[in-house]
Design a protein around this motif. Structure first.
Motif, mmCIF file in Angstrom:
data_model
loop_
_atom_site.group_PDB
_atom_site.id
_atom_site.type_symbol
_atom_site.label_atom_id
_atom_site.label_comp_id
_atom_site.label_asym_id
_atom_site.label_seq_id
_atom_site.Cartn_x
_atom_site.Cartn_y
_atom_site.Cartn_z
ATOM 1 N N PRO A 47 0.845 -1.203 0.000
ATOM 2 C CA PRO A 47 0.000 0.000 0.000
ATOM 3 C C PRO A 47 0.876 1.246 0.000
ATOM 4 C CG PRO A 47 -0.041 -1.065 2.152
ATOM 5 C CD PRO A 47 0.774 -1.938 1.254
ATOM 6 N N PHE A 49 -0.284 4.220 0.378
ATOM 7 C CA PHE A 49 -0.919 5.240 1.211
ATOM 8 C C PHE A 49 -1.850 4.562 2.206
ATOM 9 C CE2 PHE A 49 -4.496 8.179 1.930
ATOM 10 C CZ PHE A 49 -3.793 9.230 2.478
ATOM 11 N N SER A 50 -1.949 5.150 3.372
ATOM 12 C CA SER A 50 -2.849 4.661 4.401
ATOM 13 C C SER A 50 -3.701 5.828 4.902
ATOM 14 C CB SER A 50 -2.037 4.072 5.561
ATOM 15 O OG SER A 50 -2.877 3.669 6.590
ATOM 16 N N VAL A 51 -5.009 5.643 4.928
ATOM 17 C CA VAL A 51 -5.933 6.706 5.323
ATOM 18 C C VAL A 51 -5.655 7.198 6.746
ATOM 19 C CG1 VAL A 51 -8.373 7.297 5.619
ATOM 20 C CG2 VAL A 51 -7.670 5.879 3.713
ATOM 21 N N ASP A 52 -5.063 6.365 7.591
ATOM 22 C CA ASP A 52 -4.780 6.809 8.957
ATOM 23 C C ASP A 52 -3.843 8.012 8.977
ATOM 24 O OD1 ASP A 52 -2.580 5.131 8.197
ATOM 25 O OD2 ASP A 52 -2.084 4.820 10.313
ATOM 26 N N TYR A 59 -0.812 15.051 7.079
ATOM 27 C CA TYR A 59 -0.685 14.665 5.681
ATOM 28 C C TYR A 59 -1.305 15.776 4.848
ATOM 29 C CZ TYR A 59 0.030 11.769 1.658
ATOM 30 O OH TYR A 59 0.498 11.299 0.453
ATOM 31 N N SER A 76 4.534 10.991 10.109
ATOM 32 C CA SER A 76 3.893 10.269 11.197
ATOM 33 C C SER A 76 4.980 9.785 12.140
ATOM 34 C CB SER A 76 3.130 9.064 10.619
ATOM 35 O OG SER A 76 2.574 8.289 11.656
ATOM 36 N N PRO A 80 5.391 2.659 8.976
ATOM 37 C CA PRO A 80 4.566 2.271 7.822
ATOM 38 C C PRO A 80 4.385 0.754 7.754
ATOM 39 C CG PRO A 80 6.408 3.669 7.154
ATOM 40 C CD PRO A 80 6.617 3.319 8.589
ATOM 41 N N SER A 81 3.261 0.321 7.203
ATOM 42 C CA SER A 81 2.979 -1.114 7.125
ATOM 43 C C SER A 81 3.964 -1.851 6.236
ATOM 44 C CB SER A 81 1.554 -1.348 6.634
ATOM 45 O OG SER A 81 1.388 -0.782 5.349
ATOM 46 N N TYR A 82 4.529 -1.196 5.223
ATOM 47 C CA TYR A 82 5.462 -1.870 4.332
ATOM 48 C C TYR A 82 6.776 -2.210 5.025
ATOM 49 C CZ TYR A 82 7.737 2.672 3.895
ATOM 50 O OH TYR A 82 8.373 3.855 4.174
ATOM 51 N N ARG A 100 6.269 10.263 5.058
ATOM 52 C CA ARG A 100 5.413 9.223 4.484
ATOM 53 C C ARG A 100 4.779 9.663 3.173
ATOM 54 N NH1 ARG A 100 3.059 6.069 8.673
ATOM 55 N NH2 ARG A 100 2.004 4.967 6.995
ATOM 56 N N SER A 101 4.795 8.768 2.215
ATOM 57 C CA SER A 101 4.010 8.874 0.974
ATOM 58 C C SER A 101 4.109 10.226 0.282
ATOM 59 C CB SER A 101 2.539 8.556 1.261
ATOM 60 O OG SER A 101 2.381 7.239 1.674
#
Length: 183
Positions: A47, A49-52, A59, A76, A80-82, A100-101
């Motif tokens: 992913p 991007f994450s909406v959180d 953001y 953040s 990140p999840s990745y 992030r992103s």
């Protein structure tokens, strides 16, 4: 023509535009550094991007005069999840913000928008007491990040479910002294 773009906090209504921008940016700007097959594999598995990130309030989107999202990015303190796919992932502690992103639409690349987004992110992080920024950078983002003062801390390798490997780089920048320059 004067630049009439603006940077504002991202809202949930921006998610579709952010995702579209990020996909186009990833495929359009990373193609010099990564194969098209690998980029499509990353898009399927990771992913971008994450909406959180929107919920955290750090953001941002850079919006053109027609309301189109030309760029986006934020920070953040959450990992990140990745990062679970990156062998050298290190947790951050204290007053460290994780960039992030960050993406700029390929048609808007090389016009200073990436730099503007990063300056906005850094200012927001400083305003919230952060003293250092870290990130995991793709090869396509590294030239910008180096120009604005980030240094490479380590080489990382993300291993996708398919076994494909993606070279990434840990980067960081001290924000101490940045607040004095921004004032």
């Amino acid at each position: 023509m004067p630049d009439v773009s603006q940077i504002r906090k991202a809202a949930v209504r921006d998610v579709s535009g952010i995702l579209d921008l990020q996909t186009q940016a990833f495929l359009g700007l990373a193609s010099t550094f990564y194969s098209l097959d690998l980029m499509h594999e990353v898009l399927r598995e990771v992913p971008l991007f994450s909406v959180d990130l929107i919920d955290e309030g750090h953001y941002f989107v850079l919006e053109g005069p027609n309301g189109k999202v030309l760029g986006s990015g934020g920070w953040s303190q959450k990992m990140p999840s990745y990062k679970s796919a990156v062998a050298a992932a290190k947790p951050t502690f204290g007053r460290v913000a994780i960039t992030r992103s960050v993406y700029v639409h390929p048609a808007s690349a090389r016009q200073g928008f990436g730099r503007r987004i990063m300056q906005h992110i850094e200012t927001d992080a400083i305003d919230h007491g952060m003293t250092r920024m870290t990130m995991t950078a793709t090869l396509s983002g590294m030239p910008l990040y180096r120009r604005i003062g980030y240094r490479v801390t380590d080489k990382q390798c993300a291993v996708l479910e398919s076994g494909a490997r993606v070279d990434l780089y840990g980067m960081e920048k001290s924000l101490i002294g940045e607040s004095a320059r921004a004032a």
